[in-house]
Design an enzyme around this catalytic site. Structure first.
Site, PDB file in Angstrom:
ATOM      1  N   CYS A   1      55.203  42.445  46.576  1.00 59.51           N
ATOM      2  CA  CYS A   1      55.158  43.713  45.857  1.00 59.51           C
ATOM      3  C   CYS A   1      56.088  44.733  46.493  1.00 59.51           C
ATOM      4  O   CYS A   1      56.246  44.764  47.712  1.00 59.51           O
ATOM      5  CB  CYS A   1      53.735  44.257  45.859  1.00 59.51           C
TER       6      CYS A   1
ATOM      7  N   CYS B   1      55.503  47.645  46.974  1.00 55.10           N
ATOM      8  CA  CYS B   1      54.755  48.559  47.827  1.00 55.10           C
ATOM      9  C   CYS B   1      54.785  48.090  49.274  1.00 55.10           C
ATOM     10  O   CYS B   1      54.498  48.862  50.188  1.00 55.10           O
ATOM     11  CB  CYS B   1      53.306  48.711  47.352  1.00 55.10           C
TER      12      CYS B   1
ATOM     13  N   HIS C   1      47.145  42.830  48.385  1.00 53.67           N
ATOM     14  CA  HIS C   1      47.415  41.829  47.357  1.00 53.67           C
ATOM     15  C   HIS C   1      46.952  40.464  47.844  1.00 53.67           C
ATOM     16  O   HIS C   1      47.485  39.938  48.816  1.00 53.67           O
ATOM     17  CB  HIS C   1      48.909  41.762  47.048  1.00 53.67           C
TER      18      HIS C   1
ATOM     19  N   CYS D   1      53.584  50.817  42.534  1.00 60.90           N
ATOM     20  CA  CYS D   1      52.436  49.977  42.812  1.00 60.90           C
ATOM     21  C   CYS D   1      51.227  50.878  42.677  1.00 60.90           C
ATOM     22  O   CYS D   1      51.118  51.891  43.348  1.00 60.90           O
ATOM     23  CB  CYS D   1      52.522  49.422  44.231  1.00 60.90           C
TER      24      CYS D   1
ATOM     25  N   HIS E   1      48.616  30.385  34.948  1.00 58.12           N
ATOM     26  CA  HIS E   1      48.307  31.413  33.941  1.00 58.12           C
ATOM     27  C   HIS E   1      49.538  31.831  33.130  1.00 58.12           C
ATOM     28  O   HIS E   1      49.401  32.510  32.111  1.00 58.12           O
ATOM     29  CB  HIS E   1      47.725  32.667  34.597  1.00 58.12           C
TER      30      HIS E   1
HETATM   31  C1  X5A Z   1      46.203  31.797  40.226  1.00 55.18           C
HETATM   32  C2  X5A Z   1      44.939  32.590  40.309  1.00 55.18           C
HETATM   33  C3  X5A Z   1      43.781  34.586  39.694  1.00 55.18           C
HETATM   34  C4  X5A Z   1      43.995  35.765  38.819  1.00 55.18           C
HETATM   35  C5  X5A Z   1      42.791  36.669  38.799  1.00 55.18           C
HETATM   36  C6  X5A Z   1      43.122  37.955  38.128  1.00 55.18           C
HETATM   37  N1  X5A Z   1      44.953  33.765  39.701  1.00 55.18           N
HETATM   38  N2  X5A Z   1      42.051  38.897  38.220  1.00 55.18           N
HETATM   39  O1  X5A Z   1      43.978  32.156  40.899  1.00 55.18           O
HETATM   40 ZN    ZN Z   2      42.552  30.886  40.355  1.00 55.16          ZN
END
Ligand code: X5A
Ligand code: ZN
Length: 432
Positions: free
Chosen positions: A47, A49, A55, A124, A167
């Site tokens: 980041c 920041c 993080h 950030c 994701h």
């Molecule tokens: C890759 C992974 C978690 C995302 C959580 C968002 N991501 N609140 O574990």
């Molecule tokens: Zn996860």
């Protein structure tokens, strides 16, 4: 909708420039080798920041894992593979052109993009989400690396990579993910290396919405995810059991969606039973050519909600790894996804790499030797062969007998209390 928090993440991320890596994942070496992928370039993703400890997805994650593999001597027993940068074309096997350029090129290169949108305020907000990156680390830290080759018989590997990927959707970065490394690897294995069927097992505690999306209509990629679902109330909110794929892909998307919260939390028993009763039978029937694992370790004890809440042991993931090694001629390639408790992710990575190297996972003495009770129970015969990296090839006993024996063995070695099946000894000539 639990994806809401992510929307803010994405709008924030489009306002800052970043260095996103796409390191992957596929290995190829001498027959029987285990390979590790790691590159210190991945430490640069951070980041703007500069405040790493707010993080959870920070460079220390992969650094710690790499140190652990070194300290335990596992690293020395593996081949090290350096990733190479993915081309923009390769990233576009999964992601849109806009998304690829947005996260995969230098700000100076982004002539196709709306600069106002990109280079607006760079802030950030202190939220526990890392997205933005530091222009100073440009230009070396760009797209990351990609598949080097398809693993051969009994070749496997573990990619110690960040940021995570599962994701990331075609045009959406979310949940700490920008490019879907495992999905891209699967596409490239098929497109460039002629691999046919690929199984992706995703045991990160979160549903891999991006991976599901990438292969939802594709019967050649079987996606099986185990995740905390809680009726859609756990991030990212997708991953219902009813999401089974569409079109030609119906049936090739399997969501093992846990519900019921964390009282009590899911643990080794649930994960082993899920593998025994759902994952392995389906996987065996699918008969993949390669297995990719989205190996997030946020289901390991030590992670609290909303980034965890479960109680799976690190060792259990070694057991699950060993089970998967019975598929695809042992061609199992794992890539780190989530998990931020350093002890937990180091322990679990160690267990998985150790399993990939074929270290014996303990089996009960009663089953191990042909001179013990296994002589009188043909269903136990395969257990005497489970040492080493290969699984028995089915010469003796039915698949379900093998599965049963493996699960009992795995549970016994994890010291969980399971009721042993009660049955009558077979007739005396069954030991032949
Ligand atoms: C890759 C992974 C978690 C995302 C959580 C968002 N991501 N609140 O574990
Ligand atoms: Zn996860």
């Amino acid at each position: 909708d639990s994806r809401t928090e992510c929307t803010s993440a994405v709008s924030l991320s489009t306002r800052v420039s970043k260095n996103v890596f796409m390191f992957l994942v596929c290995v190829g070496g001498a027959t029987g080798a285990s390979s590790l992928v790691y590159d210190s370039l991945m430490l640069k993703h951070q980041c703007v920041c500069g405040n790493a400890h707010i993080h959870p997805e920070h460079a220390g994650r992969v650094q710690s894992i790499w140190s652990r593999l070194q300290e335990t001597g596992l690293l020395g027993r593996c081949e090290r593979i350096r990733g190479r940068k993915a081309s923009l074309d390769e990233i576009q096997s999964v992601h849109s052109e806009f998304h690829t350029l947005l996260y995969g090129t230098s700000p100076l290169n982004r002539h196709k993009l709306d600069h106002k949108k990109l280079l607006g305020e760079s802030v950030c907000d202190g939220a526990a989400e890392p997205w933005s990156n530091n222009d100073h680390t440009w230009p070396r830290a760009t797209e990351g690396g990609v598949a080097l080759g398809a693993p051969g018989q009994n070749e496997n590997g573990f990619a110690v990579v960040r940021p995570p990927g599962h994701h990331a959707e075609e045009s959406t970065a979310m949940g700490f993910c920008f490019f879907n490394s495992v999905a891209i690897a699967a596409k490239l294995l098929q497109q460039k290396l002629g691999v046919g069927k690929i199984l992706i097992v995703d045991w990160d505690i979160h549903h891999g919405n991006g991976t599901q999306q990438a292969f939802y209509t594709d019967p050649s990629v079987l996606y099986i995810s185990l995740h905390r679902y809680d009726d859609g109330n756990f991030f990212p909110g997708s991953g219902a059991p009813e999401e089974v794929g569409s079109g030609a892909g119906v049936g090739f998307n399997v969501n093992i969606a846990w519900t019921g919260g964390v009282e009590p939390p899911m643990g080794d028993v649930e994960y082993l039973v899920a593998f025994r009763s759902v994952v392995m039978p389906i996987a065996q029937r699918f008969s993949p050519d390669v297995v990719l694992v989205s190996a997030g370790f946020d289901a390991v004890e030590g992670h609290q909600s909303p980034l965890g809440g479960y109680n799976v042991s690190a060792k259990c993931f070694g057991q699950l790894t060993q089970l998967l090694m019975g598929l695809a001629g042992g061609r199992v390639v794992m890539a780190l996804e989530g998990g931020h408790d350093l002890t937990a992710i180091c322990d679990a990575s160690e267990a998985c790499v150790s399993a990939l190297l074929g270290d014996l996972v303990r089996t009960p003495a009663a089953c191990r030797s042909p001179l013990t009770v296994s002589k009188h129970w043909s269903c136990l015969q395969p257990l005497s062969q489970t040492s080493g990296r290969s699984q028995p090839d089915g010469a003796q006993g039915t698949q379900s007998e093998k599965d049963e024996a493996e699960t009992v063995s795995a549970m016994a070695s994890l010291s969980v209390d399971v009721e042993q099946p009660v049955s009558v000894p077979e007739s005396t000539d069954s030991s032949r």
